[in-house]
Design a protein around this motif. Structure first.
Motif, PDB file in Angstrom:
ATOM      1  N   ALA A   1       0.831  -1.203   0.000  1.00  0.00           N
ATOM      2  CA  ALA A   1       0.000   0.000   0.000  1.00  0.00           C
ATOM      3  C   ALA A   1       0.867   1.255   0.000  1.00  0.00           C
ATOM      4  O   ALA A   1       0.561   2.244  -0.682  1.00  0.00           O
ATOM      5  CB  ALA A   1      -0.917  -0.009   1.225  1.00  0.00           C
ATOM      6  N   LEU A   2       1.970   1.215   0.746  1.00  0.00           N
ATOM      7  CA  LEU A   2       2.889   2.352   0.757  1.00  0.00           C
ATOM      8  C   LEU A   2       3.531   2.551  -0.608  1.00  0.00           C
ATOM      9  O   LEU A   2       3.686   3.690  -1.078  1.00  0.00           O
ATOM     10  CB  LEU A   2       3.971   2.132   1.815  1.00  0.00           C
ATOM     11  CG  LEU A   2       5.041   3.210   1.942  1.00  0.00           C
ATOM     12  CD1 LEU A   2       4.420   4.561   2.287  1.00  0.00           C
ATOM     13  CD2 LEU A   2       6.079   2.822   2.996  1.00  0.00           C
ATOM     14  N   ALA A   3       3.885   1.442  -1.269  1.00  0.00           N
ATOM     15  CA  ALA A   3       4.456   1.543  -2.617  1.00  0.00           C
ATOM     16  C   ALA A   3       3.466   2.180  -3.576  1.00  0.00           C
ATOM     17  O   ALA A   3       3.848   3.001  -4.429  1.00  0.00           O
ATOM     18  CB  ALA A   3       4.869   0.159  -3.112  1.00  0.00           C
ATOM     19  N   ALA A   4       2.197   1.820  -3.450  1.00  0.00           N
ATOM     20  CA  ALA A   4       1.165   2.418  -4.308  1.00  0.00           C
ATOM     21  C   ALA A   4       1.048   3.914  -4.042  1.00  0.00           C
ATOM     22  O   ALA A   4       0.886   4.713  -4.971  1.00  0.00           O
ATOM     23  CB  ALA A   4      -0.177   1.716  -4.071  1.00  0.00           C
ATOM     24  N   GLU A   5       1.138   4.315  -2.762  1.00  0.00           N
ATOM     25  CA  GLU A   5       1.090   5.730  -2.419  1.00  0.00           C
ATOM     26  C   GLU A   5       2.255   6.491  -3.055  1.00  0.00           C
ATOM     27  O   GLU A   5       2.115   7.654  -3.445  1.00  0.00           O
ATOM     28  CB  GLU A   5       1.145   5.910  -0.903  1.00  0.00           C
ATOM     29  CG  GLU A   5      -0.086   5.435  -0.161  1.00  0.00           C
ATOM     30  CD  GLU A   5       0.084   5.557   1.344  1.00  0.00           C
ATOM     31  OE1 GLU A   5       1.041   6.257   1.769  1.00  0.00           O
ATOM     32  OE2 GLU A   5      -0.710   4.970   2.088  1.00  0.00           O
ATOM     33  N   MET A   6       3.390   5.803  -3.157  1.00  0.00           N
ATOM     34  CA  MET A   6       4.583   6.419  -3.728  1.00  0.00           C
ATOM     35  C   MET A   6       4.618   6.307  -5.246  1.00  0.00           C
ATOM     36  O   MET A   6       5.569   6.754  -5.895  1.00  0.00           O
ATOM     37  CB  MET A   6       5.837   5.766  -3.126  1.00  0.00           C
ATOM     38  CG  MET A   6       5.960   5.972  -1.633  1.00  0.00           C
ATOM     39  SD  MET A   6       7.302   4.993  -0.854  1.00  0.00           S
ATOM     40  CE  MET A   6       8.754   5.739  -1.603  1.00  0.00           C
ATOM     41  N   GLY A   7       3.578   5.678  -5.816  1.00  0.00           N
ATOM     42  CA  GLY A   7       3.482   5.558  -7.266  1.00  0.00           C
ATOM     43  C   GLY A   7       4.414   4.540  -7.863  1.00  0.00           C
ATOM     44  O   GLY A   7       4.802   4.647  -9.043  1.00  0.00           O
ATOM     45  N   GLN A   8       4.788   3.511  -7.082  1.00  0.00           N
ATOM     46  CA  GLN A   8       5.701   2.487  -7.576  1.00  0.00           C
ATOM     47  C   GLN A   8       4.931   1.241  -7.995  1.00  0.00           C
ATOM     48  O   GLN A   8       4.064   0.762  -7.270  1.00  0.00           O
ATOM     49  CB  GLN A   8       6.718   2.115  -6.489  1.00  0.00           C
ATOM     50  CG  GLN A   8       7.635   3.262  -6.109  1.00  0.00           C
ATOM     51  CD  GLN A   8       8.629   2.858  -5.038  1.00  0.00           C
ATOM     52  OE1 GLN A   8       8.697   1.700  -4.637  1.00  0.00           O
ATOM     53  NE2 GLN A   8       9.410   3.820  -4.567  1.00  0.00           N
ATOM     54  N   ALA A   9       5.274   0.729  -9.170  1.00  0.00           N
ATOM     55  CA  ALA A   9       4.648  -0.492  -9.671  1.00  0.00           C
ATOM     56  C   ALA A   9       5.325  -1.704  -9.050  1.00  0.00           C
ATOM     57  O   ALA A   9       6.474  -1.632  -8.604  1.00  0.00           O
ATOM     58  CB  ALA A   9       4.766  -0.555 -11.191  1.00  0.00           C
ATOM     59  N   PRO A  10       4.636  -2.856  -9.018  1.00  0.00           N
ATOM     60  CA  PRO A  10       5.220  -4.071  -8.432  1.00  0.00           C
ATOM     61  C   PRO A  10       6.549  -4.479  -9.043  1.00  0.00           C
ATOM     62  O   PRO A  10       7.356  -5.122  -8.402  1.00  0.00           O
ATOM     63  CB  PRO A  10       4.151  -5.130  -8.689  1.00  0.00           C
ATOM     64  CG  PRO A  10       2.875  -4.359  -8.746  1.00  0.00           C
ATOM     65  CD  PRO A  10       3.233  -3.065  -9.408  1.00  0.00           C
ATOM     66  N   ALA A  11       6.813  -4.106 -10.290  1.00  0.00           N
ATOM     67  CA  ALA A  11       8.036  -4.532 -10.957  1.00  0.00           C
ATOM     68  C   ALA A  11       9.229  -3.640 -10.610  1.00  0.00           C
ATOM     69  O   ALA A  11      10.346  -3.906 -11.037  1.00  0.00           O
ATOM     70  CB  ALA A  11       7.852  -4.540 -12.461  1.00  0.00           C
ATOM     71  N   THR A  12       9.013  -2.570  -9.843  1.00  0.00           N
ATOM     72  CA  THR A  12      10.090  -1.642  -9.516  1.00  0.00           C
ATOM     73  C   THR A  12      11.209  -2.349  -8.772  1.00  0.00           C
ATOM     74  O   THR A  12      10.974  -2.974  -7.750  1.00  0.00           O
ATOM     75  CB  THR A  12       9.567  -0.472  -8.653  1.00  0.00           C
ATOM     76  OG1 THR A  12       8.578   0.216  -9.383  1.00  0.00           O
ATOM     77  CG2 THR A  12      10.697   0.462  -8.291  1.00  0.00           C
ATOM     78  N   ARG A  13      12.442  -2.278  -9.276  1.00  0.00           N
ATOM     79  CA  ARG A  13      13.556  -2.955  -8.627  1.00  0.00           C
ATOM     80  C   ARG A  13      14.851  -2.143  -8.652  1.00  0.00           C
ATOM     81  O   ARG A  13      15.650  -2.256  -7.762  1.00  0.00           O
ATOM     82  CB  ARG A  13      13.836  -4.323  -9.283  1.00  0.00           C
ATOM     83  CG  ARG A  13      12.788  -5.370  -8.999  1.00  0.00           C
ATOM     84  CD  ARG A  13      13.203  -6.692  -9.568  1.00  0.00           C
ATOM     85  NE  ARG A  13      14.527  -7.088  -9.121  1.00  0.00           N
ATOM     86  CZ  ARG A  13      14.799  -7.633  -7.943  1.00  0.00           C
ATOM     87  NH1 ARG A  13      13.836  -7.828  -7.081  1.00  0.00           N
ATOM     88  NH2 ARG A  13      16.030  -7.988  -7.619  1.00  0.00           N
ATOM     89  N   ARG A  14      15.030  -1.338  -9.670  1.00  0.00           N
ATOM     90  CA  ARG A  14      16.331  -0.702  -9.831  1.00  0.00           C
ATOM     91  C   ARG A  14      16.492   0.488  -8.879  1.00  0.00           C
ATOM     92  O   ARG A  14      15.540   1.152  -8.513  1.00  0.00           O
ATOM     93  CB  ARG A  14      16.518  -0.214 -11.269  1.00  0.00           C
ATOM     94  CG  ARG A  14      16.347  -1.321 -12.310  1.00  0.00           C
ATOM     95  CD  ARG A  14      17.334  -2.440 -12.139  1.00  0.00           C
ATOM     96  NE  ARG A  14      18.688  -2.019 -12.454  1.00  0.00           N
ATOM     97  CZ  ARG A  14      19.744  -2.818 -12.403  1.00  0.00           C
ATOM     98  NH1 ARG A  14      19.603  -4.080 -12.032  1.00  0.00           N
ATOM     99  NH2 ARG A  14      20.942  -2.377 -12.710  1.00  0.00           N
ATOM    100  N   GLY A  15      17.699   0.712  -8.434  1.00  0.00           N
ATOM    101  CA  GLY A  15      17.965   1.810  -7.519  1.00  0.00           C
ATOM    102  C   GLY A  15      19.449   1.953  -7.316  1.00  0.00           C
ATOM    103  O   GLY A  15      20.256   1.405  -8.080  1.00  0.00           O
ATOM    104  N   PRO A  16      19.871   2.632  -6.250  1.00  0.00           N
ATOM    105  CA  PRO A  16      21.295   2.881  -6.032  1.00  0.00           C
ATOM    106  C   PRO A  16      22.096   1.603  -5.794  1.00  0.00           C
ATOM    107  O   PRO A  16      23.304   1.614  -5.927  1.00  0.00           O
ATOM    108  CB  PRO A  16      21.310   3.775  -4.790  1.00  0.00           C
ATOM    109  CG  PRO A  16      19.998   3.523  -4.112  1.00  0.00           C
ATOM    110  CD  PRO A  16      19.038   3.259  -5.214  1.00  0.00           C
TER     111      PRO A  16
END
Length: 293
Positions: free
Chosen positions: A276-291
């Protein structure tokens, strides 16, 4: 959980400790119980982190001996503006992690070898961010003090069965009161301890997700850790069950219901909140890349 509410809960546990002391030795017993409680908490404040790490045979690592793990934690602490904690590794195949220490300046985080092998770099970052969330909110100190008091209350309650309720200890409840206290005091202490621990887990989940910037990294990690913890035994945790509440997932077997008698919320509930927090942040389930990707 607010500082005021935690303070009230700790005060309630101290009151239970004093009540059991009163049943054992009247007013004198209550004073002795207060001195014991104070001494145990002072000892726990200064030494609990060393004791817990020793119980689990944790070994300290650095940028040379564990570059990936150490580098993740260093990046997270720099992002959060927190002091760098000591980093430890526990040699056990069960995936798990915990934080300890009395404050952010004297903190330590520990990860098992099973966790490091099982998780991706992103998922490991999510877990370490969760543990740093505990450090930031000083949950490690609060949970250590509650565990110390809960254990002492249970010990004194059993002691009261043999030495409480006599005619000369100023106990108005008599032997019946001793029996009731022996049953109810440890149960009440356990309820307070569990309420504090469970609330701290939810808060650390949110803080960790915000710190690493990707709630789904932690959500995916929790799912893997939960499956691994159920399938793989952690001998040091089984031998030291009083430390179970420190781990990100309950390391003990057979305690999976989300009720007042568990140290951890149900994993599926934690994952749902992170999604639910990821949805609030506008992130899709496939989000993986980062620092760390």
């Amino acid at each position: 959980m607010s500082f005021t509410r935690v303070a009230l809960m700790l005060a309630a546990m101290t009151g239970l400790f004093l009540a059991v002391g009163y049943l054992i030795g009247g007013q004198g017993g209550m004073v002795i119980a207060l001195l014991i409680a104070g001494g145990m908490n002072v000892f726990a404040y200064w030494n609990s982190d060393k004791m817990v790490l020793r119980m689990h045979n944790a070994r300290e690592v650095d940028a040379r001996t564990a570059p990936d793990l150490y580098g993740i934690i260093r990046q997270l602490t720099q992002r959060a503006g927190m002091p760098m904690p000591k980093v430890y590794v526990i040699d056990t195949p069960q995936p798990n992690a915990f934080a300890t220490g009395r404050n952010p300046e004297n903190a330590a985080v520990a990860a098992t070898t099973g966790l490091i092998r099982m998780l991706s770099t992103e998922e490991l970052a999510g877990v370490m961010a969760h543990e740093l969330g505990h450090v930031r909110h000083r949950d490690t100190l609060t949970m250590t003090l509650t565990a110390t008091l809960a254990g002492a209350i249970s010990m004194l309650a059993n002691f009261a069965f043999f030495f409480g309720g006599s005619r000369n200890n100023n106990n108005p409840l008599g032997f019946v009161g001793v029996i009731l206290m022996m049953v109810l005091a440890p149960m009440a202490a356990m309820l307070v301890q569990m309420a504090i621990s469970r609330t701290a887990e939810y808060r650390a989940d949110r803080t960790g997700a915000e710190l690493c910037g990707h709630p789904l990294w932690l959500a995916n990690a929790l799912a893997k850790i939960d499956r691994g913890a159920r399938a793989i035994e952690n001998p040091s945790a089984e031998h030291n069950p009083a430390t179970a509440h420190l781990f990100i997932i309950n390391p003990l077997h057979g305690k999976k219901m989300d009720n007042l008698f568990t140290t951890h919320p149900a994993t599926e509930n934690r994952i749902a909140k992170l999604r639910a927090l990821a949805a609030e942040m506008g992130q899709a389930p496939a989000t993986r890349r980062g620092p760390w990707g």
